[in-house]
Write a protein that holds these residues in place. Structure first.
Motif, PDB file in Angstrom:
ATOM      1  N   PRO A  35      56.741 -23.010 -41.760  1.00 21.19           N
ATOM      2  CA  PRO A  35      56.236 -23.081 -43.090  1.00 21.19           C
ATOM      3  C   PRO A  35      56.495 -21.922 -43.853  1.00 21.19           C
ATOM      4  O   PRO A  35      55.623 -20.831 -43.784  1.00 21.19           O
ATOM      5  N   VAL A  36      57.116 -22.263 -45.152  1.00 19.92           N
ATOM      6  CA  VAL A  36      57.299 -21.045 -46.169  1.00 19.92           C
ATOM      7  C   VAL A  36      56.713 -21.722 -47.186  1.00 19.92           C
ATOM      8  O   VAL A  36      57.189 -22.697 -47.851  1.00 19.92           O
ATOM      9  N   PRO A  37      55.425 -20.998 -47.881  1.00 23.52           N
ATOM     10  CA  PRO A  37      54.924 -21.515 -49.157  1.00 23.52           C
ATOM     11  C   PRO A  37      55.839 -21.510 -50.145  1.00 23.52           C
ATOM     12  O   PRO A  37      56.510 -20.608 -50.459  1.00 23.52           O
ATOM     13  N   ASP A  38      55.842 -22.670 -51.046  1.00 25.90           N
ATOM     14  CA  ASP A  38      56.712 -22.516 -52.034  1.00 25.90           C
ATOM     15  C   ASP A  38      55.925 -21.730 -53.436  1.00 25.90           C
ATOM     16  O   ASP A  38      54.724 -21.867 -53.537  1.00 25.90           O
ATOM     17  N   PRO A  39      56.681 -20.780 -53.922  1.00 25.91           N
ATOM     18  CA  PRO A  39      55.936 -19.945 -55.062  1.00 25.91           C
ATOM     19  C   PRO A  39      55.513 -20.480 -56.404  1.00 25.91           C
ATOM     20  O   PRO A  39      54.469 -20.082 -56.920  1.00 25.91           O
ATOM     21  N   ASP A  40      56.028 -21.707 -56.430  1.00 29.15           N
ATOM     22  CA  ASP A  40      55.490 -22.564 -57.769  1.00 29.15           C
ATOM     23  C   ASP A  40      54.310 -23.421 -57.390  1.00 29.15           C
ATOM     24  O   ASP A  40      53.798 -24.413 -58.066  1.00 29.15           O
ATOM     25  N   GLY A  41      53.802 -23.337 -56.062  1.00 26.61           N
ATOM     26  CA  GLY A  41      52.831 -24.303 -55.756  1.00 26.61           C
ATOM     27  C   GLY A  41      53.029 -25.625 -55.255  1.00 26.61           C
ATOM     28  O   GLY A  41      52.077 -26.368 -54.798  1.00 26.61           O
ATOM     29  N   GLY A  42      54.194 -26.048 -54.953  1.00 27.10           N
ATOM     30  CA  GLY A  42      54.738 -27.111 -54.541  1.00 27.10           C
ATOM     31  C   GLY A  42      54.625 -27.337 -52.936  1.00 27.10           C
ATOM     32  O   GLY A  42      53.958 -26.433 -52.277  1.00 27.10           O
ATOM     33  N   PRO A  43      55.260 -28.409 -52.490  1.00 27.73           N
ATOM     34  CA  PRO A  43      55.099 -28.361 -50.932  1.00 27.73           C
ATOM     35  C   PRO A  43      55.841 -27.207 -50.284  1.00 27.73           C
ATOM     36  O   PRO A  43      56.862 -26.683 -50.712  1.00 27.73           O
ATOM     37  N   PRO A  44      55.418 -26.863 -49.230  1.00 24.26           N
ATOM     38  CA  PRO A  44      56.205 -25.662 -48.266  1.00 24.26           C
ATOM     39  C   PRO A  44      57.468 -26.269 -47.890  1.00 24.26           C
ATOM     40  O   PRO A  44      57.643 -27.186 -47.331  1.00 24.26           O
ATOM     41  N   THR A  45      58.279 -25.258 -47.713  1.00 24.89           N
ATOM     42  CA  THR A  45      59.781 -25.581 -47.123  1.00 24.89           C
ATOM     43  C   THR A  45      59.436 -25.203 -45.644  1.00 24.89           C
ATOM     44  O   THR A  45      58.878 -24.197 -45.304  1.00 24.89           O
ATOM     45  N   VAL A  46      59.922 -25.959 -44.950  1.00 23.27           N
ATOM     46  CA  VAL A  46      59.904 -25.627 -43.170  1.00 23.27           C
ATOM     47  C   VAL A  46      61.299 -25.218 -42.634  1.00 23.27           C
ATOM     48  O   VAL A  46      62.304 -26.164 -42.802  1.00 23.27           O
ATOM     49  N   LEU A  47      61.218 -24.058 -42.159  1.00 21.11           N
ATOM     50  CA  LEU A  47      62.590 -23.618 -41.533  1.00 21.11           C
ATOM     51  C   LEU A  47      62.446 -24.177 -40.115  1.00 21.11           C
ATOM     52  O   LEU A  47      61.411 -24.050 -39.496  1.00 21.11           O
ATOM     53  N   VAL A  48      63.446 -24.690 -39.671  1.00 17.19           N
ATOM     54  CA  VAL A  48      63.697 -25.122 -38.140  1.00 17.19           C
ATOM     55  C   VAL A  48      64.467 -24.379 -37.224  1.00 17.19           C
ATOM     56  O   VAL A  48      65.664 -24.256 -37.902  1.00 17.19           O
ATOM     57  N   TYR A  49      64.053 -23.939 -36.209  1.00 23.62           N
ATOM     58  CA  TYR A  49      64.965 -23.239 -35.260  1.00 23.62           C
ATOM     59  C   TYR A  49      64.787 -23.964 -33.901  1.00 23.62           C
ATOM     60  O   TYR A  49      63.506 -24.313 -33.606  1.00 23.62           O
ATOM     61  N   ARG A  50      65.844 -23.896 -33.412  1.00 22.34           N
ATOM     62  CA  ARG A  50      65.975 -24.650 -31.916  1.00 22.34           C
ATOM     63  C   ARG A  50      66.294 -23.679 -30.980  1.00 22.34           C
ATOM     64  O   ARG A  50      66.930 -22.743 -30.959  1.00 22.34           O
ATOM     65  N   ARG A  51      65.629 -23.934 -29.773  1.00 26.84           N
ATOM     66  CA  ARG A  51      65.969 -22.996 -28.562  1.00 26.84           C
ATOM     67  C   ARG A  51      67.093 -23.183 -27.855  1.00 26.84           C
ATOM     68  O   ARG A  51      67.454 -24.470 -27.812  1.00 26.84           O
ATOM     69  N   VAL A  52      67.898 -22.100 -27.605  1.00 26.89           N
ATOM     70  CA  VAL A  52      69.190 -22.166 -26.891  1.00 26.89           C
ATOM     71  C   VAL A  52      69.143 -20.955 -25.949  1.00 26.89           C
ATOM     72  O   VAL A  52      68.463 -20.108 -25.961  1.00 26.89           O
ATOM     73  N   PRO A  53      69.781 -21.283 -24.744  1.00 28.34           N
ATOM     74  CA  PRO A  53      69.900 -20.059 -23.697  1.00 28.34           C
ATOM     75  C   PRO A  53      70.378 -19.002 -24.313  1.00 28.34           C
ATOM     76  O   PRO A  53      71.416 -18.976 -25.232  1.00 28.34           O
ATOM     77  N   ARG A  54      70.069 -17.741 -23.855  1.00 22.58           N
ATOM     78  CA  ARG A  54      70.762 -16.479 -24.304  1.00 22.58           C
ATOM     79  C   ARG A  54      71.289 -15.811 -23.195  1.00 22.58           C
ATOM     80  O   ARG A  54      71.774 -16.349 -22.106  1.00 22.58           O
ATOM     81  N   ASP A  55      72.482 -15.107 -23.511  1.00 27.34           N
ATOM     82  CA  ASP A  55      73.259 -14.312 -22.569  1.00 27.34           C
ATOM     83  C   ASP A  55      72.502 -13.968 -21.475  1.00 27.34           C
ATOM     84  O   ASP A  55      71.584 -13.391 -21.552  1.00 27.34           O
ATOM     85  N   ALA A  56      73.291 -13.977 -20.372  1.00 25.30           N
ATOM     86  CA  ALA A  56      72.659 -13.511 -18.971  1.00 25.30           C
ATOM     87  C   ALA A  56      72.881 -12.048 -18.783  1.00 25.30           C
ATOM     88  O   ALA A  56      72.269 -11.336 -18.235  1.00 25.30           O
ATOM     89  N   ARG A  57      73.663 -11.422 -19.759  1.00 26.72           N
ATOM     90  CA  ARG A  57      74.003  -9.960 -19.835  1.00 26.72           C
ATOM     91  C   ARG A  57      72.726  -8.987 -19.958  1.00 26.72           C
ATOM     92  O   ARG A  57      72.744  -7.959 -19.753  1.00 26.72           O
ATOM     93  N   GLY A  58      71.602  -9.602 -20.733  1.00 25.86           N
ATOM     94  CA  GLY A  58      70.359  -9.047 -20.820  1.00 25.86           C
ATOM     95  C   GLY A  58      69.651  -8.442 -19.844  1.00 25.86           C
ATOM     96  O   GLY A  58      68.833  -7.815 -19.833  1.00 25.86           O
ATOM     97  N   GLY A  59      69.716  -9.077 -18.621  1.00 27.31           N
ATOM     98  CA  GLY A  59      68.961  -8.775 -17.292  1.00 27.31           C
ATOM     99  C   GLY A  59      67.539  -9.473 -17.397  1.00 27.31           C
ATOM    100  O   GLY A  59      67.388 -10.206 -18.332  1.00 27.31           O
ATOM    101  N   LEU A  60      66.911  -9.391 -16.436  1.00 32.12           N
ATOM    102  CA  LEU A  60      65.412 -10.011 -16.518  1.00 32.12           C
ATOM    103  C   LEU A  60      64.384  -9.435 -17.452  1.00 32.12           C
ATOM    104  O   LEU A  60      63.322 -10.019 -17.743  1.00 32.12           O
TER     105      LEU A  60
END
Length: 107
Positions: A35-60
């Motif tokens: 949730p990101v608060p609105d500077p004018d006092g309105g309802p907050p904006t909600v940023l949505v991120y979805r989980r996805v698999p990452r490259d296998a090159r990174g190792g454990l």
């Protein structure tokens, strides 16, 4: 609780790495809402991120997952049970004939 440093891609959080709590299975949540608060006092904006698999090159030693920005911000459809069928769900026509009955001559 255990946390895992998880990278974020796209949107306002692009390039940032945040510690995200993982569950009993060792996976972070499928959806991460910020949730990101609105500077004018309105309802907050909600940023949505979805989980996805990452490259296998990174190792454990690196996170196995990353979060990708979802600009639509739609809510997930929920659990998908293997025995559920679209025509059998709520709002389906109860008088409709189920498809593919074994004794049906039309198939």
């Amino acid at each position: 609780m255990k946390s895992e440093d998880t990278p974020f891609e796209g949107g306002p959080m692009d390039g940032r790495v945040l510690p995200v709590l993982v569950g009993m299975t060792g996976h972070p949540p499928k959806t991460y809402r910020i949730p990101v608060p609105d500077p004018d006092g309105g309802p907050p904006t909600v940023l949505v991120y979805r989980r996805v698999p990452r490259d296998a090159r990174g190792g454990l030693r690196f996170a196995r997952w990353k979060y990708a920005y979802d600009p639509s911000g739609r809510r997930g459809s929920g659990r998908k049970w293997p025995w559920s069928r679209p025509e059998a769900g709520p709002g389906a026509d109860p008088d409709a004939t189920p498809r593919g009955k074994p004794d049906d001559a039309d198939g």
